[in-house]
Scaffold this motif. Structure first.
Motif, mmCIF file in Angstrom:
data_model
loop_
_atom_site.group_PDB
_atom_site.id
_atom_site.type_symbol
_atom_site.label_atom_id
_atom_site.label_comp_id
_atom_site.label_asym_id
_atom_site.label_seq_id
_atom_site.Cartn_x
_atom_site.Cartn_y
_atom_site.Cartn_z
ATOM 1 N N TYR A 1 0.833 -1.199 0.000
ATOM 2 C CA TYR A 1 0.000 0.000 0.000
ATOM 3 C C TYR A 1 0.870 1.251 0.000
ATOM 4 C CZ TYR A 1 -3.112 -3.572 1.903
ATOM 5 O OH TYR A 1 -3.831 -4.727 2.100
ATOM 6 N N TRP A 2 0.306 2.323 -0.509
ATOM 7 C CA TRP A 2 0.827 3.666 -0.284
ATOM 8 C C TRP A 2 -0.234 4.427 0.513
ATOM 9 C CZ3 TRP A 2 5.635 5.380 -0.978
ATOM 10 C CH2 TRP A 2 6.472 4.711 -1.880
ATOM 11 N N VAL A 3 0.236 5.133 1.513
ATOM 12 C CA VAL A 3 -0.639 5.978 2.316
ATOM 13 C C VAL A 3 0.067 7.310 2.489
ATOM 14 C CG1 VAL A 3 -1.633 3.977 3.491
ATOM 15 C CG2 VAL A 3 0.306 5.160 4.521
ATOM 16 N N ARG A 4 -0.674 8.327 2.916
ATOM 17 C CA ARG A 4 -0.051 9.635 3.111
ATOM 18 C C ARG A 4 -0.687 10.362 4.281
ATOM 19 N NH1 ARG A 4 -2.297 12.771 -2.357
ATOM 20 N NH2 ARG A 4 -4.483 12.945 -1.684
ATOM 21 N N ARG A 5 0.078 11.318 4.814
ATOM 22 C CA ARG A 5 -0.428 12.181 5.878
ATOM 23 C C ARG A 5 -0.185 13.619 5.468
ATOM 24 N NH1 ARG A 5 2.711 11.012 10.167
ATOM 25 N NH2 ARG A 5 1.371 9.337 10.926
ATOM 26 N N ALA A 6 -1.274 14.310 5.174
ATOM 27 C CA ALA A 6 -1.174 15.726 4.842
ATOM 28 C C ALA A 6 -1.037 16.544 6.124
ATOM 29 C CB ALA A 6 -2.409 16.156 4.060
ATOM 30 N N GLY B 1 -1.630 18.421 9.257
ATOM 31 C CA GLY B 1 -2.806 18.601 10.098
ATOM 32 C C GLY B 1 -3.900 17.577 9.910
ATOM 33 N N LYS B 2 -3.627 16.526 9.139
ATOM 34 C CA LYS B 2 -4.648 15.510 8.878
ATOM 35 C C LYS B 2 -4.140 14.126 9.260
ATOM 36 C CE LYS B 2 -6.853 18.046 5.096
ATOM 37 N NZ LYS B 2 -7.364 17.961 3.693
ATOM 38 N N GLY B 3 -5.049 13.161 9.273
ATOM 39 C CA GLY B 3 -4.686 11.794 9.577
ATOM 40 C C GLY B 3 -4.170 11.057 8.361
ATOM 41 N N LEU B 4 -3.820 9.799 8.549
ATOM 42 C CA LEU B 4 -3.321 8.990 7.454
ATOM 43 C C LEU B 4 -4.445 8.696 6.459
ATOM 44 C CD1 LEU B 4 -1.022 6.459 9.317
ATOM 45 C CD2 LEU B 4 -0.316 8.043 7.532
ATOM 46 N N GLU B 5 -4.118 8.785 5.190
ATOM 47 C CA GLU B 5 -5.067 8.535 4.111
ATOM 48 C C GLU B 5 -4.522 7.434 3.216
ATOM 49 O OE1 GLU B 5 -6.995 10.847 0.192
ATOM 50 O OE2 GLU B 5 -5.228 11.650 1.206
ATOM 51 N N TRP B 6 -5.283 6.371 3.024
ATOM 52 C CA TRP B 6 -4.902 5.335 2.063
ATOM 53 C C TRP B 6 -5.070 5.897 0.662
ATOM 54 C CZ3 TRP B 6 -8.459 3.464 -1.540
ATOM 55 C CH2 TRP B 6 -7.950 2.479 -2.398
ATOM 56 N N ILE B 7 -4.088 5.630 -0.226
ATOM 57 C CA ILE B 7 -4.225 6.142 -1.578
ATOM 58 C C ILE B 7 -4.086 5.065 -2.657
ATOM 59 C CG2 ILE B 7 -3.601 8.535 -1.088
ATOM 60 C CD1 ILE B 7 -0.783 7.928 -2.039
ATOM 61 N N ALA B 8 -3.391 3.962 -2.383
ATOM 62 C CA ALA B 8 -3.233 2.954 -3.439
ATOM 63 C C ALA B 8 -2.865 1.598 -2.852
ATOM 64 C CB ALA B 8 -2.174 3.377 -4.452
ATOM 65 N N SER C 1 -9.225 10.419 -4.782
ATOM 66 C CA SER C 1 -8.432 11.647 -4.803
ATOM 67 C C SER C 1 -7.215 11.552 -5.726
ATOM 68 C CB SER C 1 -7.976 12.007 -3.391
ATOM 69 O OG SER C 1 -7.232 10.942 -2.825
ATOM 70 N N VAL C 2 -6.777 10.338 -6.055
ATOM 71 C CA VAL C 2 -5.578 10.189 -6.894
ATOM 72 C C VAL C 2 -5.830 9.371 -8.152
ATOM 73 C CG1 VAL C 2 -4.150 10.337 -4.817
ATOM 74 C CG2 VAL C 2 -4.708 8.095 -5.782
ATOM 75 N N LYS C 3 -7.011 8.821 -8.293
ATOM 76 C CA LYS C 3 -7.324 7.953 -9.428
ATOM 77 C C LYS C 3 -7.120 8.705 -10.739
ATOM 78 C CE LYS C 3 -10.639 5.234 -8.517
ATOM 79 N NZ LYS C 3 -12.009 4.708 -8.238
ATOM 80 N N GLY C 4 -6.442 8.046 -11.659
ATOM 81 C CA GLY C 4 -6.170 8.656 -12.954
ATOM 82 C C GLY C 4 -4.910 9.495 -12.993
ATOM 83 N N ARG C 5 -4.338 9.780 -11.827
ATOM 84 C CA ARG C 5 -3.111 10.592 -11.762
ATOM 85 C C ARG C 5 -1.926 9.794 -11.211
ATOM 86 N NH1 ARG C 5 -2.834 14.759 -8.412
ATOM 87 N NH2 ARG C 5 -4.323 13.899 -6.900
ATOM 88 N N PHE C 6 -2.193 8.876 -10.296
ATOM 89 C CA PHE C 6 -1.150 8.091 -9.653
ATOM 90 C C PHE C 6 -1.208 6.653 -10.145
ATOM 91 C CE2 PHE C 6 -0.701 10.647 -5.402
ATOM 92 C CZ PHE C 6 -0.556 11.816 -6.138
ATOM 93 N N THR C 7 -0.041 6.011 -10.216
ATOM 94 C CA THR C 7 0.044 4.606 -10.599
ATOM 95 C C THR C 7 0.966 3.866 -9.640
ATOM 96 O OG1 THR C 7 -0.272 5.168 -12.939
ATOM 97 C CG2 THR C 7 0.599 2.980 -12.436
ATOM 98 N N ILE C 8 0.432 2.834 -9.009
ATOM 99 C CA ILE C 8 1.232 1.997 -8.128
ATOM 100 C C ILE C 8 1.770 0.811 -8.926
ATOM 101 C CG2 ILE C 8 -0.780 0.663 -7.350
ATOM 102 C CD1 ILE C 8 0.530 0.469 -4.575
ATOM 103 N N SER C 9 2.995 0.420 -8.637
ATOM 104 C CA SER C 9 3.580 -0.741 -9.308
ATOM 105 C C SER C 9 4.591 -1.395 -8.380
ATOM 106 C CB SER C 9 4.247 -0.338 -10.625
ATOM 107 O OG SER C 9 5.306 0.573 -10.402
ATOM 108 N N ARG C 10 5.040 -2.587 -8.766
ATOM 109 C CA ARG C 10 6.019 -3.287 -7.944
ATOM 110 C C ARG C 10 6.948 -4.106 -8.824
ATOM 111 N NH1 ARG C 10 2.608 -6.569 -3.907
ATOM 112 N NH2 ARG C 10 4.640 -7.367 -3.209
ATOM 113 N N ASN D 1 1.556 11.859 -11.226
ATOM 114 C CA ASN D 1 1.480 12.852 -12.290
ATOM 115 C C ASN D 1 0.413 13.896 -11.973
ATOM 116 O OD1 ASN D 1 3.390 11.326 -13.770
ATOM 117 N ND2 ASN D 1 1.762 10.136 -14.749
ATOM 118 N N SER D 2 0.469 15.006 -12.675
ATOM 119 C CA SER D 2 -0.524 16.078 -12.500
ATOM 120 C C SER D 2 -0.707 16.425 -11.030
ATOM 121 C CB SER D 2 -1.867 15.651 -13.109
ATOM 122 O OG SER D 2 -1.718 15.332 -14.471
ATOM 123 N N LEU D 3 0.398 16.629 -10.357
ATOM 124 C CA LEU D 3 0.351 16.876 -8.920
ATOM 125 C C LEU D 3 -0.345 18.190 -8.600
ATOM 126 C CD1 LEU D 3 3.837 15.455 -8.058
ATOM 127 C CD2 LEU D 3 1.703 14.759 -6.967
#
Length: 117
Positions: free
Chosen positions: A35-40, A42-49, A63-72, A84-86
């Motif tokens: 998984y990728w998660v983030r913390r903006a 003043g905010k809590g952890l947000e799952w993104i991918a 919030s990130v669909k169509g802009r971010f791509t997860i791979s391994r 992309n398109s940050l």
């Protein structure tokens, strides 16, 4: 030692791109959902991918669909996030994670992404 180490963050202008990497060690990376998660600020952890063990199934937060791509790359024990398109709202500390749905997920120390002109 089980470890996740994120890298690749930085300062980027709105509309720009970054690629984050996560080096995994100490466990059988190819058998885990990751998984990728983030913390903006003043905010809590947000799952993104999410990506399944063989990389054939992915899922993204709206919030990130169509802009971010997860791979391994299971041969290199590496997880990646192409961004992309940050936007300014993507500014956050980004973590890769294992066992995100468990009571005790494993994460790294994070890598900072700042989107600003």
């Amino acid at each position: 030692q089980v470890q996740l180490v994120e890298s690749g963050g930085g300062l980027v202008q709105p509309g720009g791109s970054l690629r984050l990497s996560c080096a995994a060690s100490g466990f059988t990376f190819r058998t885990y959902w990751m998984y990728w998660v983030r913390r903006a600020p003043g905010k809590g952890l947000e799952w993104i991918a999410t990506i399944n063990p063989i990389g054939g199934t992915t899922a993204y937060a709206d919030s990130v669909k169509g802009r971010f791509t997860i791979s391994r790359d299971n041969a290199k024990n590496t997880l990646s996030l192409q961004m992309n398109s940050l936007k300014s709202e993507d500014t956050a500390l980004y973590f890769c994670a294992r066992d995100w749905l468990s009571p005790t997920p494993l994460t790294g120390q994070g890598t900072q992404v700042t989107v600003s002109s």
